[in-house]
Design a protein around this motif. Sequence first.
Motif, PDB file in Angstrom:
ATOM      1  N   HIS A  67       0.853  -1.195   0.000  1.00 23.35           N
ATOM      2  CA  HIS A  67       0.000   0.000   0.000  1.00 23.35           C
ATOM      3  C   HIS A  67       0.887   1.243   0.000  1.00 23.35           C
ATOM      4  CE1 HIS A  67      -3.059   2.850   0.549  1.00 23.35           C
ATOM      5  NE2 HIS A  67      -3.678   2.375   1.600  1.00 23.35           N
ATOM      6  N   PRO A  68       1.528   1.546  -1.144  1.00 20.50           N
ATOM      7  CA  PRO A  68       2.414   2.711  -1.198  1.00 20.50           C
ATOM      8  C   PRO A  68       1.662   3.995  -0.903  1.00 20.50           C
ATOM      9  CG  PRO A  68       1.938   1.883  -3.409  1.00 20.50           C
ATOM     10  CD  PRO A  68       1.406   0.869  -2.442  1.00 20.50           C
ATOM     11  N   ASP A 128       2.091   6.943  -2.067  1.00 22.48           N
ATOM     12  CA  ASP A 128       1.885   7.790  -3.236  1.00 22.48           C
ATOM     13  C   ASP A 128       0.733   7.227  -4.066  1.00 22.48           C
ATOM     14  OD1 ASP A 128       1.965   9.212  -5.572  1.00 22.48           O
ATOM     15  OD2 ASP A 128       4.083   8.836  -6.012  1.00 22.48           O
ATOM     16  N   PRO A 129      -0.400   7.945  -4.169  1.00 28.24           N
ATOM     17  CA  PRO A 129      -1.548   7.428  -4.925  1.00 28.24           C
ATOM     18  C   PRO A 129      -1.212   7.095  -6.375  1.00 28.24           C
ATOM     19  CG  PRO A 129      -2.190   9.341  -3.621  1.00 28.24           C
ATOM     20  CD  PRO A 129      -0.687   9.239  -3.534  1.00 28.24           C
ATOM     21  N   SER A 130      -0.246   7.778  -6.960  1.00 26.83           N
ATOM     22  CA  SER A 130       0.093   7.525  -8.358  1.00 26.83           C
ATOM     23  C   SER A 130       0.760   6.173  -8.550  1.00 26.83           C
ATOM     24  CB  SER A 130       1.016   8.628  -8.892  1.00 26.83           C
ATOM     25  OG  SER A 130       2.295   8.578  -8.275  1.00 26.83           O
ATOM     26  N   ARG A 131       1.229   5.559  -7.453  1.00 25.73           N
ATOM     27  CA  ARG A 131       1.901   4.266  -7.540  1.00 25.73           C
ATOM     28  C   ARG A 131       0.976   3.105  -7.215  1.00 25.73           C
ATOM     29  NH1 ARG A 131       6.103   4.081  -3.476  1.00 25.73           N
ATOM     30  NH2 ARG A 131       6.680   2.135  -4.492  1.00 25.73           N
ATOM     31  N   LEU A 132      -0.270   3.382  -6.907  1.00 29.77           N
ATOM     32  CA  LEU A 132      -1.205   2.314  -6.572  1.00 29.77           C
ATOM     33  C   LEU A 132      -1.576   1.521  -7.819  1.00 29.77           C
ATOM     34  CD1 LEU A 132      -3.742   4.135  -4.221  1.00 29.77           C
ATOM     35  CD2 LEU A 132      -2.101   2.389  -3.539  1.00 29.77           C
ATOM     36  N   PRO A 133      -1.618   0.179  -7.719  1.00 25.15           N
ATOM     37  CA  PRO A 133      -2.204  -0.598  -8.817  1.00 25.15           C
ATOM     38  C   PRO A 133      -3.636  -0.139  -9.061  1.00 25.15           C
ATOM     39  CG  PRO A 133      -1.083  -2.033  -7.256  1.00 25.15           C
ATOM     40  CD  PRO A 133      -1.137  -0.671  -6.619  1.00 25.15           C
ATOM     41  N   ALA A 134      -4.081  -0.238 -10.297  1.00 21.20           N
ATOM     42  CA  ALA A 134      -5.412   0.268 -10.648  1.00 21.20           C
ATOM     43  C   ALA A 134      -6.519  -0.370  -9.816  1.00 21.20           C
ATOM     44  CB  ALA A 134      -5.669   0.034 -12.138  1.00 21.20           C
ATOM     45  N   SER A 135      -6.391  -1.673  -9.551  1.00 20.32           N
ATOM     46  CA  SER A 135      -7.443  -2.349  -8.782  1.00 20.32           C
ATOM     47  C   SER A 135      -7.494  -1.848  -7.349  1.00 20.32           C
ATOM     48  CB  SER A 135      -7.231  -3.865  -8.804  1.00 20.32           C
ATOM     49  OG  SER A 135      -6.010  -4.217  -8.169  1.00 20.32           O
ATOM     50  N   VAL A 136      -6.315  -1.524  -6.783  1.00 21.07           N
ATOM     51  CA  VAL A 136      -6.277  -1.008  -5.408  1.00 21.07           C
ATOM     52  C   VAL A 136      -6.864   0.399  -5.360  1.00 21.07           C
ATOM     53  CG1 VAL A 136      -4.783  -0.412  -3.466  1.00 21.07           C
ATOM     54  CG2 VAL A 136      -4.302  -2.457  -4.835  1.00 21.07           C
ATOM     55  N   ALA A 137      -6.506   1.239  -6.328  1.00 15.60           N
ATOM     56  CA  ALA A 137      -7.066   2.583  -6.376  1.00 15.60           C
ATOM     57  C   ALA A 137      -8.591   2.524  -6.498  1.00 15.60           C
ATOM     58  CB  ALA A 137      -6.466   3.353  -7.547  1.00 15.60           C
ATOM     59  N   ARG A 138      -9.080   1.617  -7.311  1.00 18.71           N
ATOM     60  CA  ARG A 138     -10.535   1.463  -7.466  1.00 18.71           C
ATOM     61  C   ARG A 138     -11.169   1.014  -6.158  1.00 18.71           C
ATOM     62  NH1 ARG A 138     -13.473  -2.839 -11.627  1.00 18.71           N
ATOM     63  NH2 ARG A 138     -15.632  -2.233 -11.155  1.00 18.71           N
ATOM     64  N   PHE A 139     -10.516   0.081  -5.466  1.00 20.19           N
ATOM     65  CA  PHE A 139     -11.030  -0.418  -4.190  1.00 20.19           C
ATOM     66  C   PHE A 139     -11.109   0.723  -3.177  1.00 20.19           C
ATOM     67  CE2 PHE A 139     -11.209  -2.652  -0.223  1.00 20.19           C
ATOM     68  CZ  PHE A 139     -11.750  -3.910  -0.497  1.00 20.19           C
ATOM     69  N   LEU A 140     -10.032   1.491  -3.076  1.00 19.52           N
ATOM     70  CA  LEU A 140      -9.982   2.569  -2.095  1.00 19.52           C
ATOM     71  C   LEU A 140     -10.955   3.697  -2.426  1.00 19.52           C
ATOM     72  CD1 LEU A 140      -6.125   2.718  -1.545  1.00 19.52           C
ATOM     73  CD2 LEU A 140      -7.849   1.864   0.061  1.00 19.52           C
ATOM     74  N   GLY A 141     -11.394   3.756  -3.673  1.00 20.72           N
ATOM     75  CA  GLY A 141     -12.361   4.770  -4.069  1.00 20.72           C
ATOM     76  C   GLY A 141     -13.801   4.309  -3.978  1.00 20.72           C
ATOM     77  N   ASP A 142     -14.026   3.121  -3.485  1.00 21.20           N
ATOM     78  CA  ASP A 142     -15.368   2.549  -3.406  1.00 21.20           C
ATOM     79  C   ASP A 142     -15.757   2.369  -1.937  1.00 21.20           C
ATOM     80  OD1 ASP A 142     -17.288   0.086  -3.234  1.00 21.20           O
ATOM     81  OD2 ASP A 142     -17.392   0.723  -5.321  1.00 21.20           O
ATOM     82  N   GLN A 143     -16.729   3.124  -1.478  1.00 26.24           N
ATOM     83  CA  GLN A 143     -17.068   3.086  -0.057  1.00 26.24           C
ATOM     84  C   GLN A 143     -17.593   1.726   0.377  1.00 26.24           C
ATOM     85  OE1 GLN A 143     -16.359   5.732   2.027  1.00 26.24           O
ATOM     86  NE2 GLN A 143     -16.679   4.117   3.566  1.00 26.24           N
ATOM     87  N   GLY A 144     -18.323   1.046  -0.503  1.00 29.37           N
ATOM     88  CA  GLY A 144     -18.823  -0.280  -0.152  1.00 29.37           C
ATOM     89  C   GLY A 144     -17.684  -1.267   0.077  1.00 29.37           C
ATOM     90  N   ALA A 145     -16.658  -1.195  -0.771  1.00 28.36           N
ATOM     91  CA  ALA A 145     -15.507  -2.074  -0.604  1.00 28.36           C
ATOM     92  C   ALA A 145     -14.758  -1.756   0.671  1.00 28.36           C
ATOM     93  CB  ALA A 145     -14.590  -1.949  -1.823  1.00 28.36           C
ATOM     94  N   ILE A 146     -14.569  -0.479   0.948  1.00 24.15           N
ATOM     95  CA  ILE A 146     -13.863  -0.070   2.172  1.00 24.15           C
ATOM     96  C   ILE A 146     -14.624  -0.544   3.405  1.00 24.15           C
ATOM     97  CG2 ILE A 146     -13.194   1.923   3.564  1.00 24.15           C
ATOM     98  CD1 ILE A 146     -12.587   3.375   0.934  1.00 24.15           C
ATOM     99  N   ASP A 147     -15.937  -0.401   3.382  1.00 29.96           N
ATOM    100  CA  ASP A 147     -16.748  -0.839   4.526  1.00 29.96           C
ATOM    101  C   ASP A 147     -16.652  -2.356   4.705  1.00 29.96           C
ATOM    102  OD1 ASP A 147     -17.520   1.769   4.924  1.00 29.96           O
ATOM    103  OD2 ASP A 147     -19.495   1.538   3.998  1.00 29.96           O
ATOM    104  N   ALA A 148     -16.652  -3.103   3.605  1.00 24.08           N
ATOM    105  CA  ALA A 148     -16.544  -4.561   3.694  1.00 24.08           C
ATOM    106  C   ALA A 148     -15.212  -4.974   4.301  1.00 24.08           C
ATOM    107  CB  ALA A 148     -16.710  -5.181   2.310  1.00 24.08           C
TER     108      ALA A 148
END
Length: 237
Positions: free
Chosen positions: A60-61, A63-83
């Motif tokens: 979990h680097p 720097d947001p620019s270094r996040l894998p696309a799937s991780v960035a998508r996960f962190l941008g989804d409130q339902g995923a974060i809550d789960a």
Amino acid sequence: MTPRILIVLTSHRLLGQTGRATGFHFEELATPYWAFRDAGFAVEIASIQGGAAPVDPGSHPGDPSRLPASVARFLGDQGAIDALATTAAIDTVQAEAFDGVFLPGGHGTMWDLPTNAALARLVGAIFDAGGAVGAVCHGPAGLVGARRADGRPIVEGRRVNSFTNAEEAAIGLTEAMPFLLETRLTELGGRFEGGPDFRAFAVRDGNLVTGQNPASAGAVAAHVVDIVRALGARAAA
């Protein structure tokens, strides 16, 4: 009926005696999570102890620019974060509710997945029912205790893969591990097949799918999707 997949994470936070933090590998959660969701599957996240599962900080680097696309998508989804913040404890989960189980890696898995009886029962039950069993990198540590109904290890006689002994040595953590995963899977009767270090590599044998490292998470997830869809097609026939 909508297929249901269970993802099981480690709850272990410390990397042996190194003093370093560990946990699950974020890309190995996020990539399969979205593969399953995008396939139309319902996904539940559990962990060994329940509650918020620990993230391996190396996955979990900051720097947001270094996040894998799937991780960035996960962190941008409130339902995923809550789960992720409210995972079910594995001993409260019923195998018959799911069409497949997926075990992401992260070094934390090496301590709490192999010896957890509830996880072993659940993985064994899903395997025996013909459901998909997928695991990547150190996630196959959760296959170590899993048995068929006849008592044999589910990996016995099956082509399997995981983070390799060579990869563990390359990152300098051989001595920190409680055991070497490639060695243990082989001792259990698995027919280990490894690919090039740190390159995507996945092995499917029937309803069991295993992958070698974070780069392999997407390939393992794709096989799991295929297995679950085939199960649904047979049920509908």
